[in-house]
Design an enzyme around this catalytic site. Sequence first.
Site, PDB file in Angstrom:
ATOM      1  N   TRP A 362       3.001-126.145 -20.089  1.00 15.15           N
ATOM      2  CA  TRP A 362       2.712-124.811 -19.529  1.00 15.15           C
ATOM      3  C   TRP A 362       3.526-123.722 -20.223  1.00 15.15           C
ATOM      4  CZ3 TRP A 362       5.892-122.254 -15.298  1.00 15.15           C
ATOM      5  CH2 TRP A 362       7.222-122.688 -15.335  1.00 15.15           C
ATOM      6  N   ASP A 363       4.513-124.124 -21.001  1.00 10.45           N
ATOM      7  CA  ASP A 363       5.350-123.179 -21.733  1.00 10.45           C
ATOM      8  C   ASP A 363       4.479-122.164 -22.479  1.00 10.45           C
ATOM      9  OD1 ASP A 363       6.621-125.685 -21.209  1.00 10.45           O
ATOM     10  OD2 ASP A 363       8.231-125.200 -22.597  1.00 10.45           O
ATOM     11  N   GLU A 492      11.996-128.836 -11.719  1.00 11.54           N
ATOM     12  CA  GLU A 492      11.919-130.298 -11.873  1.00 11.54           C
ATOM     13  C   GLU A 492      13.075-131.037 -11.212  1.00 11.54           C
ATOM     14  OE1 GLU A 492      11.313-131.101 -16.036  1.00 11.54           O
ATOM     15  OE2 GLU A 492       9.202-130.547 -15.912  1.00 11.54           O
ATOM     16  N   LYS A 605      16.445-126.643 -10.659  1.00 15.36           N
ATOM     17  CA  LYS A 605      16.778-126.702 -12.081  1.00 15.36           C
ATOM     18  C   LYS A 605      16.482-125.361 -12.756  1.00 15.36           C
ATOM     19  CE  LYS A 605      15.139-129.227 -16.189  1.00 15.36           C
ATOM     20  NZ  LYS A 605      14.035-130.064 -16.695  1.00 15.36           N
ATOM     21  N   GLN A 606      15.419-124.699 -12.310  1.00 14.66           N
ATOM     22  CA  GLN A 606      14.937-123.529 -13.040  1.00 14.66           C
ATOM     23  C   GLN A 606      14.178-122.590 -12.118  1.00 14.66           C
ATOM     24  OE1 GLN A 606      12.432-126.786 -14.752  1.00 14.66           O
ATOM     25  NE2 GLN A 606      11.296-125.048 -15.568  1.00 14.66           N
TER      26      GLN A 606
HETATM   27  C1  BGC Z   1      11.233-127.936 -18.175  1.00  9.21           C
HETATM   28  C2  BGC Z   1       9.740-127.727 -18.125  1.00  9.21           C
HETATM   29  C3  BGC Z   1       9.234-127.456 -19.526  1.00  9.21           C
HETATM   30  C4  BGC Z   1       9.647-128.560 -20.481  1.00  9.21           C
HETATM   31  C5  BGC Z   1       9.260-128.267 -21.901  1.00  9.21           C
HETATM   32  C6  BGC Z   1      11.530-129.077 -19.139  1.00  9.21           C
HETATM   33  O1  BGC Z   1      12.902-129.251 -19.235  1.00  9.21           O
HETATM   34  O2  BGC Z   1      11.732-128.251 -16.905  1.00  9.21           O
HETATM   35  O3  BGC Z   1       9.440-126.631 -17.288  1.00  9.21           O
HETATM   36  O4  BGC Z   1       7.862-127.339 -19.521  1.00  9.21           O
HETATM   37  O5  BGC Z   1      11.037-128.710 -20.423  1.00  9.21           O
HETATM   38  O6  BGC Z   1       9.881-127.112 -22.365  1.00  9.21           O
END
Ligand code: BGC
Length: 781
Positions: A362-363, A492, A605-606
Amino acid sequence: MNSKQPIYPVEPWSVTETAFNMADNYRNETIFSLSNGYIGTRGTFEEGYEFNTDQGLEGNFINGFYESEPIRYGEWNFGFPEHSQTLLNLPNLKTTKVYLDGEWFDMRTGSIEDYRRTLNLREGIVTRSLTWTSPYGKHIRIETTRFVSFVMKNIMVQRIRIIPLDFKGEIGLLSMLDANVENHTRVTNPLIDYGPFGRTLNADKITAINDMLFYAGRTTNSGLKMACGCVHLLTSERTDKCYETEKFRCSVRYTAAGEVTMDKFIAYTSSLDIPDAEFNGYIRWILHEAKQQGFDVLAQKQRDYMTSFWENADVEIDGDDVIQQGIRFNLFHVMQSAGRDGRTGMGAKGLSGEGYEGHYFWDTEIYVLPVLIHTFPNLAKSLLDYRYSTLDAARARARVLGHAQGALYPWRTINGEECSTCVPLGTAQYHINADVAYAFTQYVKITGDTDYLKAKAAEVLCETARVWADVGSFSEARGGKYCICCVTGPDEYSAFVDNNFYTNLMARESLKSAVSALKWLEENDLNAFDALRRKINLQLSEPVLWQSIAGNMYLPRDEKKGVYLPDDGFFLRKPWDDRQIPPEKRHLLYENYHPLFIWRQRMAKQADTILAMFLHSGYFDCEEMSRNYDFYQEFTLHHSSLSTCVFGIAASAIGRTDEAYRYFNDSARMDMDDHHNNVYAGIHAANMAGTWQAIVFGFAGLRINSDPKSPLADGLELSPKLPGRWNGYRFRIFFKGMPLEVSVQKSGCSVRLLDGESLNVILYGEKRRLEKEEILCANIK
Ligand code: BGC
């Protein structure tokens, strides 16, 4: 938050390595990696040093070209992806060894003076120059130049110039094709237990003949085939040349005397583009074309391409060269990494390394596409075309997940099929479906490209909406509201949650977009409307249901605190105490703790809820945003590179410019200064794009103004702020094909329509119609 000393000298338009140090090699291979969205190559040296897996990775990739293996599960369940997809490391053609009367040029021996390797961001070209004294005292100057052509997608160009300073002997150049390559899976993806291990590309042909090195091969499992080759042009008088072919290598060796320049043209192609029967002829032809044009012409075309890119995409910062360098470095990598042929996407690491196996996430949709839609709309469209091209695979995936209709995009993929092996952190991230829909919606809104809405976007919106209409239910337990259970949101560090705010809000908006797209088609192009209905067998009752779901979507909220909650179980989880985790393990929770230990704790986490609120900021006023921002600041650990840029935007939106700057500062140079100590595995493309967002959506406060019932935007809104450390900043964006320049200085800000007829701009809340060449000014508020 991180703020390290700059690793490279601060220069506004370049990144320079001033000393060769093998210990920095792995990281620098990523920093100096080059790509054109089709070919990607790591910044390894022409000398082709042997190194172990801790020191470096020779890497050459074709976007979309992968190897696959059966995935071995300890415990299998229905619907688990069965085959992996890994961006395959391909034969290397960059190596050109130089020898001087029998002594090999090797920067690890002898002595080096005046060493510089520079990534010229303005030109998209990497150069290296140094003076070398060999162990036996031969003294030469070496200059190398490399670029991956933006105008010939199959072509990479290298120039090596050797200037003998005090010796007249023989100079040899050994140009090699090395097909004995393998992925470093273990090092860059330690969490997985499948390959490809070892060399999985099998040679069909390897030859050195008629000035050309050529290789054609096929993968062991995925069935893909590829070919590559190179030709040379020497400007010194050649005295000799000889070819050699071994099992995995072939080479041509030129011997010259005096100053010598070798131009090397390298080409890659694959069966994703042309039938393998045509490989040899095609490679020969494309190399001939490149050689005919020559190094200088191709280099000039590279500069021209970059000039036009920067004309639209540059963000100029007055008064902060450190940030200036960071933002340009980020934009360059984002632009060069994006797939641009409509059948490839963009990896989380671009084509700069093997990290995340080259997967698309999804980035692209949430971080990268908003930048490209505003600065390089055609490139944005190509990335969306890729998602459209995989719609059938997404339809098939939806069936596997039990949805009788609709499409479910994969969390991780290259070829369009789901390949994430971890259900809670992979397939459960259903929000990808809304993220893809969001990107299509934004593209149409901002470009005004209604042809695209008819041709592709509306179909994607309807098919993804169907999954949202099936995945949840109107639940009595939540007053009849529509609830979606057992998903993982962007955060995550919690998994399989019920009613993830991000997912529910994004799903709601996605359903609304599908309804408004259909309504627009019905009102403006009945043929297109009927064609779509027939194509996907759409019943008129469906948009009615979508509307009712959207109107009744449940969003978890703590009324007392006045904040939205990330999910239903948030306050049931154990309070998090950072002190229980030794500092060296804090960024590596999954490497050191069981997932259940992580998921049971109250932290993130984010950015998750805050991100959803920013993406749909029209629904939340400043007070509400502030409350949520404060609430989530406390819980968010920012262990993902995708987090701080979003908090920076949120901080700007609520007027906390200093805090915004601190977040932004962390994101702006994250890769250049290797904040997470993992740049060796590849760039963090999402964060790089997030930096642009933190300036344009954050400091400048750009928002798209639209009636939620229309798929098209009405105008744009700006409320620029100036971070205290800057004298000013300036950037350009496209809106409905019209270029606009926004300049923010201490003396005030201005918005200028550079071309196009006119458009609506709301500056600090005041609406104006801006005509071509007109400048709208205001004092900074
Ligand atoms: C993040 C995800 C991201 C992925 C790739 C993971 O560490 O939590 O949101 O899509 O990295 O960048």
